[in-house]
Design a protein around this motif. Sequence first.
Motif, mmCIF file in Angstrom:
data_model
loop_
_atom_site.group_PDB
_atom_site.id
_atom_site.type_symbol
_atom_site.label_atom_id
_atom_site.label_comp_id
_atom_site.label_asym_id
_atom_site.label_seq_id
_atom_site.Cartn_x
_atom_site.Cartn_y
_atom_site.Cartn_z
ATOM 1 N N LEU A 184 -62.756 -43.341 35.556
ATOM 2 C CA LEU A 184 -63.010 -44.446 37.008
ATOM 3 C C LEU A 184 -62.043 -45.488 36.625
ATOM 4 N N LEU A 185 -60.521 -45.612 37.100
ATOM 5 C CA LEU A 185 -59.725 -46.309 36.628
ATOM 6 C C LEU A 185 -59.359 -47.900 37.857
ATOM 7 N N ARG A 186 -59.219 -48.713 38.393
ATOM 8 C CA ARG A 186 -59.745 -49.123 39.743
ATOM 9 C C ARG A 186 -58.204 -50.424 39.097
ATOM 10 N N GLY A 187 -57.472 -50.001 40.188
ATOM 11 C CA GLY A 187 -55.783 -50.541 39.691
ATOM 12 C C GLY A 187 -55.555 -51.951 41.157
ATOM 13 N N GLU A 188 -54.629 -51.986 41.925
ATOM 14 C CA GLU A 188 -54.323 -53.051 42.656
ATOM 15 C C GLU A 188 -53.462 -51.719 43.566
ATOM 16 N N SER A 189 -53.253 -51.040 43.450
ATOM 17 C CA SER A 189 -53.185 -49.622 44.168
ATOM 18 C C SER A 189 -53.567 -48.679 44.388
ATOM 19 N N GLY A 190 -55.450 -48.997 44.078
ATOM 20 C CA GLY A 190 -56.376 -48.026 44.327
ATOM 21 C C GLY A 190 -57.585 -47.789 43.078
ATOM 22 N N SER A 191 -58.308 -46.976 43.392
ATOM 23 C CA SER A 191 -58.782 -45.877 42.182
ATOM 24 C C SER A 191 -58.395 -44.824 41.966
ATOM 25 N N ARG A 192 -58.444 -44.444 41.406
ATOM 26 C CA ARG A 192 -58.106 -43.311 40.279
ATOM 27 C C ARG A 192 -59.321 -42.254 39.837
ATOM 28 N N SER A 237 -55.196 -36.824 47.005
ATOM 29 C CA SER A 237 -53.361 -36.843 46.885
ATOM 30 C C SER A 237 -54.392 -36.700 45.067
ATOM 31 N N LEU A 238 -53.381 -36.110 44.560
ATOM 32 C CA LEU A 238 -53.868 -35.527 43.531
ATOM 33 C C LEU A 238 -52.941 -35.098 42.544
ATOM 34 N N GLU A 239 -52.667 -35.507 41.144
ATOM 35 C CA GLU A 239 -51.171 -35.913 39.984
ATOM 36 C C GLU A 239 -52.142 -34.997 38.918
ATOM 37 N N LEU A 240 -50.904 -34.064 38.227
ATOM 38 C CA LEU A 240 -50.979 -33.324 36.504
ATOM 39 C C LEU A 240 -50.074 -33.821 36.081
ATOM 40 N N LEU A 241 -50.619 -35.105 34.910
ATOM 41 C CA LEU A 241 -49.550 -35.328 33.719
ATOM 42 C C LEU A 241 -49.435 -34.496 33.258
ATOM 43 N N PHE A 249 -55.356 -35.104 34.701
ATOM 44 C CA PHE A 249 -55.950 -34.681 35.964
ATOM 45 C C PHE A 249 -55.752 -36.027 36.690
ATOM 46 N N VAL A 250 -55.381 -36.352 37.689
ATOM 47 C CA VAL A 250 -55.514 -37.748 38.297
ATOM 48 C C VAL A 250 -55.346 -37.406 39.922
ATOM 49 N N GLN A 251 -56.910 -37.536 40.560
ATOM 50 C CA GLN A 251 -57.365 -38.029 41.858
ATOM 51 C C GLN A 251 -57.360 -39.231 42.583
ATOM 52 N N HIS A 252 -55.701 -39.639 43.263
ATOM 53 C CA HIS A 252 -55.461 -41.032 43.474
ATOM 54 C C HIS A 252 -57.092 -40.851 44.481
ATOM 55 N N LEU A 253 -57.459 -42.137 44.661
ATOM 56 C CA LEU A 253 -59.253 -41.773 45.488
ATOM 57 C C LEU A 253 -58.736 -42.736 47.041
ATOM 58 N N GLU A 254 -58.853 -42.535 47.830
ATOM 59 C CA GLU A 254 -59.089 -42.918 49.339
ATOM 60 C C GLU A 254 -60.138 -44.257 49.545
#
Length: 162
Positions: free
Chosen positions: A7-15, A94-98, A110-115
């Motif tokens: 779980l990564l947290r940043g200015e744009s929210g949690s991922r 909101s999902l991303e595959l990198l 695999f990244v899920q941007h969490l609300e």
Amino acid sequence: MNPTGRLLRGESGSRLVLTRTFRAPIDDVWASVTESDRTARWFGPWEGDPAPGHTIKVQLAFEEQEPWTDLRIDACEPPRRLACSTTDEHGTWSLELLLSESDGTTLLEFVQHLETEEGIGEVGPGWEYYLDLLVASRDDSQRPDFDDYFPSMTAYYEGLRR
């Protein structure tokens, strides 16, 4: 099975970020996550025009009753990045595959941007399961059993919120 999510947290929210590594070229792994006949093996088939800004229909082949859902393609940058989103009764996903490749090995993030971080104890095990389905589909190994992921991984994922 050991959970791999972070779980990564940043200015744009949690991922929520999960990774898998494949001894395969990036283009082959990209095909596994974008071509309908290959996504059908681990997630579900899809139909429609997969261009950015368009919505496709995806069948959730490994869920009860195998429902179809709308999935918006937010970005598609072959063979490195696919971003998509969908909305259901649980909110917006909101999902991303990198993908990145080094010396014939491809890393998939695999990244899920969490609300919200609520419910991560259910979401994390689900994504672990799907990513292991992807692995099994690529190496023709036995499909994992969801009961090996949930609820056994719930405490790990809930612990990430602390």
